[in-house]
Write a protein that holds these residues in place. Structure first.
Motif, short mmCIF file in Angstrom:
data_model
loop_
_atom_site.label_atom_id
_atom_site.label_comp_id
_atom_site.label_asym_id
_atom_site.label_seq_id
_atom_site.Cartn_x
_atom_site.Cartn_y
_atom_site.Cartn_z
N SER A 562 35.36 24.10 4.97
CA SER A 562 35.48 23.21 6.12
C SER A 562 34.71 21.92 5.88
CB SER A 562 34.94 23.90 7.38
OG SER A 562 35.53 25.17 7.57
N MET A 563 35.26 20.81 6.39
CA MET A 563 34.52 19.54 6.35
C MET A 563 33.64 19.48 7.59
SD MET A 563 35.35 17.91 3.58
CE MET A 563 34.80 16.24 3.86
N PRO A 564 32.32 19.52 7.44
CA PRO A 564 31.43 19.69 8.59
C PRO A 564 31.40 18.45 9.48
CG PRO A 564 30.17 19.24 6.60
CD PRO A 564 31.59 19.42 6.16
N ARG A 565 31.07 18.68 10.73
CA ARG A 565 30.87 17.56 11.66
C ARG A 565 29.40 17.14 11.67
NH1 ARG A 565 34.32 15.79 15.24
NH2 ARG A 565 35.58 17.67 15.00
N SER A 566 28.51 18.09 11.42
CA SER A 566 27.09 17.77 11.42
C SER A 566 26.33 18.87 10.71
CB SER A 566 26.55 17.64 12.86
OG SER A 566 26.51 18.91 13.48
N ALA A 567 25.13 18.53 10.26
CA ALA A 567 24.26 19.54 9.66
C ALA A 567 23.78 20.54 10.71
CB ALA A 567 23.06 18.87 8.98
N GLY A 568 23.68 20.07 11.96
CA GLY A 568 23.17 20.93 13.02
C GLY A 568 24.09 22.08 13.37
N ALA A 569 25.36 22.00 12.93
CA ALA A 569 26.30 23.08 13.20
C ALA A 569 26.31 24.13 12.09
CB ALA A 569 27.71 22.51 13.37
N GLN A 570 25.42 23.97 11.12
CA GLN A 570 25.41 24.89 9.98
C GLN A 570 24.39 26.00 10.18
OE1 GLN A 570 27.98 24.25 8.07
NE2 GLN A 570 28.18 22.43 9.37
N PRO A 571 24.64 27.17 9.62
CA PRO A 571 25.82 27.53 8.82
C PRO A 571 27.06 27.74 9.68
CG PRO A 571 24.38 29.42 9.05
CD PRO A 571 23.65 28.26 9.66
N PHE A 572 28.21 27.36 9.12
CA PHE A 572 29.48 27.50 9.81
C PHE A 572 30.51 28.05 8.83
CE2 PHE A 572 33.76 26.06 10.79
CZ PHE A 572 33.89 26.39 12.12
N THR A 573 31.39 28.89 9.32
CA THR A 573 32.54 29.34 8.54
C THR A 573 33.73 29.43 9.46
OG1 THR A 573 33.49 31.19 7.29
CG2 THR A 573 31.77 31.72 8.90
N TYR A 574 34.91 29.15 8.92
CA TYR A 574 36.12 29.29 9.75
C TYR A 574 36.33 30.74 10.15
CZ TYR A 574 39.54 31.60 6.68
OH TYR A 574 40.24 32.53 5.95
N LEU A 575 35.68 31.67 9.46
CA LEU A 575 35.79 33.09 9.76
C LEU A 575 34.85 33.49 10.90
CD1 LEU A 575 35.85 34.36 6.07
CD2 LEU A 575 37.75 34.54 7.70
N HIS A 576 34.82 32.68 11.93
CA HIS A 576 33.89 32.96 13.03
C HIS A 576 34.60 33.68 14.16
CE1 HIS A 576 35.65 29.85 15.63
NE2 HIS A 576 35.70 29.07 14.58
N PRO A 577 33.88 34.48 14.95
CA PRO A 577 34.47 35.09 16.13
C PRO A 577 34.61 34.05 17.24
CG PRO A 577 32.15 35.63 16.01
CD PRO A 577 32.47 34.87 14.76
#
Length: 739
Positions: A562-577
């Motif tokens: 994924s192309m992140p929107r911000s560092a503050g949203a990390q960690p992020f994965t599209y495999l999220h609930p």
């Protein structure tokens, strides 16, 4: 075998040299042996014979053959050493072909091509007497702030597994053993920091992090595994028998050697502090299942010998490791090798075959993120080529490329192969265009003195190609790479300011990103005429990017992360609930600027008529077919992506999960029908008792241009009892294509 002869077979020897810091904390280890001392009782591994400094391959091969003859003829047991090298982006040797970084493999979504690349790399290694390659990296990307993202393939474990396994098959088809790394969890580090603790729960470990390793071992037959540096929930992996023995051997039946990541055994004492000294560290690692200490014998020689003789470590553990090491040498033909043959006298490590594969993979991996019609450039008359990475060959290569990993310490040495920069390649692509250039700024400092020249160059041109991004390095010497982590995900240095200054000139800007990680560039997507992403595309990467800009190459890469929107949203994965995305329960957005799987083309594709089986048993295969049509006016390649969502589960399930994909080339106006056979085990997960199961119930399926868009969709029902998944269960989705 004497104890000394046994220990000699489970350690390596490395002539590291001075000032060449290419492994973490290597300067902390002061105990050195001469080569003669290391060979006295035999030798397990020779570490990076070709990959430590720039050496002529043919001359070094002669040295290696002579050394092996000494081991055969001059030691009591007569066993040659096993030679290992890095091979993440090609054989890490002087003048050897350098392919795109693994993140670009993921962007290509082309396992067959990656397998061909692995075979080419393995052929070079075999010619030079190399037996084992330290690749592929099967860490699933969890946080783009982590410096080693460019070494990884994707944020989706199935993509990592299929492409990584294909690399293993290609490499091992030549008789060279692949080494899976880093087993396991390394990429899930706290705050995206190298070596940081991993707080993954057992379900995340099982359902995400272990999946690619299972595929590469059980389906690819990988013959070596490297233990990782990290701890998981307080237990260092290198001292964890539940993983290194319980999972690897007892569950999966792996019978090859586990090698330590460099200095990883000693780190049990020095960094993790779970061992009081190196002898105790050696005992913990051996008991867990680490068979071979690399790159040298800091713990497995004198400290381990003393621990065995005093009864602190059972010699049976040494015997177990030695037998695994000797079994590997037997598989490689080393136990019978005499080295009476002559070494190669001429070696072409960058042949036309290598370069052709490098070019194809680079072209397939370039991702067109946005485009208002400015691209392709076509017949542009005056083009400004601007930016710190526009005319810098190093910007095409990742951290584990020989150029950035080793030659950075040897500025006196030539690169040894051609690698046209984006500026050079674009000038060749657009021979009638007038190219004006300006640097603007460096990759990572605060000097803005070049902004004025860059703005003037842009203002004088019809279009500005602005090439920004990373410089790969080690341990703080780069903006990405091992030990080069980030607090934020802004472009390094003052590059964003440069882009904004050039945008203010009024000239259309085509932003080209040469990076090893995705950056937060949503602002650029809104303002730039087009944005092109290339993840360290290798020696032919400048030509590939220029081909996309000119229109010679129709872009076909898709985002493996994924192309992140911000560092503050990390960690992020599209495999999220469900609660891992946007919603009314928080004021902050989680969704990325661009989703996993996104990628544009100069043509268009339509996905229609998804048809699926109405009901499938929980232990069966889901049949699905979809029609894809090139609705544009030029040929192109599409990556057809089949996603699923388990509507109700006993534990929370991802809102989207890739269950199959296929790259397909279509002429303008051409259609094809893709038929997927998806084993239900692609939907398996660890239930509340941590048993991997497939549950009955409704499943949504869709095909679209990314995980976020349902272009055509259907629904099925899994029927029957809860199905428990085992190692014999199928793991791969098969896809057939008909006209």
């Amino acid at each position: 075998m004497t104890l000394e002869e046994k220990l000699a077979q489970i350690v390596g020897f490395w002539e590291k040299g001075d000032g060449e810091v290419v492994a973490p904390l290597q300067g902390e280890f002061t105990r050195e042996q001469t080569l003669d001392e290391a060979m006295q009782h035999g030798l397990g591994h020779l570490t990076r014979v070709y990959g430590t400094r720039p050496v002529d391959a043919a001359e070094r091969a002669t040295w290696l053959w002579n050394l092996q003859r000494r081991l055969v003829r001059g030691t009591r047991l007569g066993i040659p050493a096993l030679v290992h090298e890095e091979c993440l982006t090609g054989l890490s040797a002087w003048r050897a072909a350098t392919f795109p970084t693994p993140l670009a493999w993921g962007a290509s979504f082309d396992p067959d091509l990656v397998e061909q690349m692995g075979e080419a790399i393995g052929g070079s290694m075999r010619t030079l007497g190399i037996h084992q390659g330290l690749a592929p990296v099967l860490d699933v990307i969890r946080d783009p702030r982590w410096g080693r993202v460019d070494e990884c393939i994707a944020e989706d474990p199935y993509v990592v597994g299929t492409i990584g396994t294909s690399y293993v098959r290609g490499l091992q088809s030549t008789g060279v053993h692949a080494t899976l790394k880093h087993f396991v969890g390394y990429s899930g580090s706290q705050s995206g920091r190298n070596f940081a603790p991993v707080h993954a729960g057992p379900r995340e470990v099982e359902d995400v992090l272990l999946v690619p390793f299972e595929m590469a071992l059980l389906d690819g037959g990988a013959r070596s595994v490297m233990s990782s540096y990290n701890e998981i929930d307080g237990v260092p992996v290198a001292a964890d028998p539940r993983l290194l023995t319980g999972v690897l051997r007892d569950r999966w039946g792996f019978d090859g050697p586990v090698v330590a990541d460099y200095f990883g055994v000693a780190f049990l004492h020095l960094l993790h502090e779970v061992a009081g000294d190196l002898g105790e560290a050696a005992g913990l690692a051996l008991a867990a299942g680490v068979d071979i200490e690399l790159p040298t014998g800091d713990a497995y020689l004198a400290p381990l010998a003393e621990a065995v003789r005093t009864g602190r470590v059972d010699e049976a553990l040494v015997d177990r490791a030695v037998l695994r090491a000797l079994r590997q040498k037997d598989e490689l033909g080393l136990l019978d090798a005499t080295f009476d043959d002559e070494p190669p006298t001429t070696v072409d490590l960058d042949s036309p075959v290598h370069r052709g594969l490098a070019a194809q993979l680079a072209e397939e991996s370039v991702v067109l993120l946005s485009n208002d019609g400015t691209l392709p450039l076509g017949h542009a008359g005056r083009v400004a080529v601007i930016g710190p990475n526009a005319d810098r060959a190093e910007a095409l290569f990742g951290c584990y490329s020989f150029l950035n990993h080793v030659l950075a310490h040897h500025p006196e040495a030539e690169v040894g192969f051609e690698s046209p920069t984006v500026r050079q390649a674009l000038a060749a692509e657009l021979p009638t265009a007038e190219i004006v250039t300006a640097v603007g700024c460096a990759v990572d400092d605060d000097d803005r003195s070049g902004f004025g020249e860059a703005v003037r160059a842009a203002a004088s041109a019809e279009v500005a190609v602005l090439v920004v991004g990373d410089h790969a390095g080690l341990f703080g010497r780069g903006t990405v790479g091992e030990g080069c982590d980030r607090d934020d995900l802004e472009l390094p240095g003052v590059q964003r300011e440069l882009v904004e200054a050039v945008l203010d000139s009024g000239t259309p800007v085509v932003l080209v990103l040469l990076t090893g990680r995705p950056y937060a560039i949503d602002w650029a997507l809104d303002r730039c005429a087009a944005v092109v992403q290339a993840f360290f595309p290798g020696e032919e990467g400048g030509t590939a990017v220029a081909g996309v800009l000119s229109g010679r190459v129709n872009p076909s890469g898709h985002l493996p992360v994924s192309m992140p929107r911000s560092a503050g949203a990390q960690p992020f994965t599209y495999l999220h609930p469900q609660l891992g995305g946007n919603g009314d329960v928080t004021n902050l957005r989680s969704t990325p600027a661009l989703p996993f799987g996104h990628g544009l083309s100069y043509t268009t594709f339509a996905h229609t008529d998804l048809e699926v089986d109405a009901q499938v048993p929980t232990d069966g295969h889901i049949g699905a077919s979809v029609r894809v049509t090139n609705t544009g006016d030029r040929p192109g390649a599409d990556v057809v992506q089949l996603y699923a969502h388990d509507v109700v589960g006993s534990v929370t399930r991802p809102v989207a999960q890739l269950v199959g994909y296929r790259r397909v080339h279509l002429e303008a106006g051409e259609s094809a029908v893709l038929t997927f056979s998806v084993p239900t085990t692609r939907l398996a997960f660890s239930d509340r008792d941590l048993v991997r199961v497939v549950e009955p119930g409704a499943v949504e399926l869709w095909v679209g241009p990314s995980c976020a868009e349902r272009e055509t969709e259907a629904r099925i029902t899994l029927t029957g009892p809860v199905h428990q998944v085992g190692v014999d269960s199928p793991r791969w989705t098969t896809v057939s294509v008909t006209g």
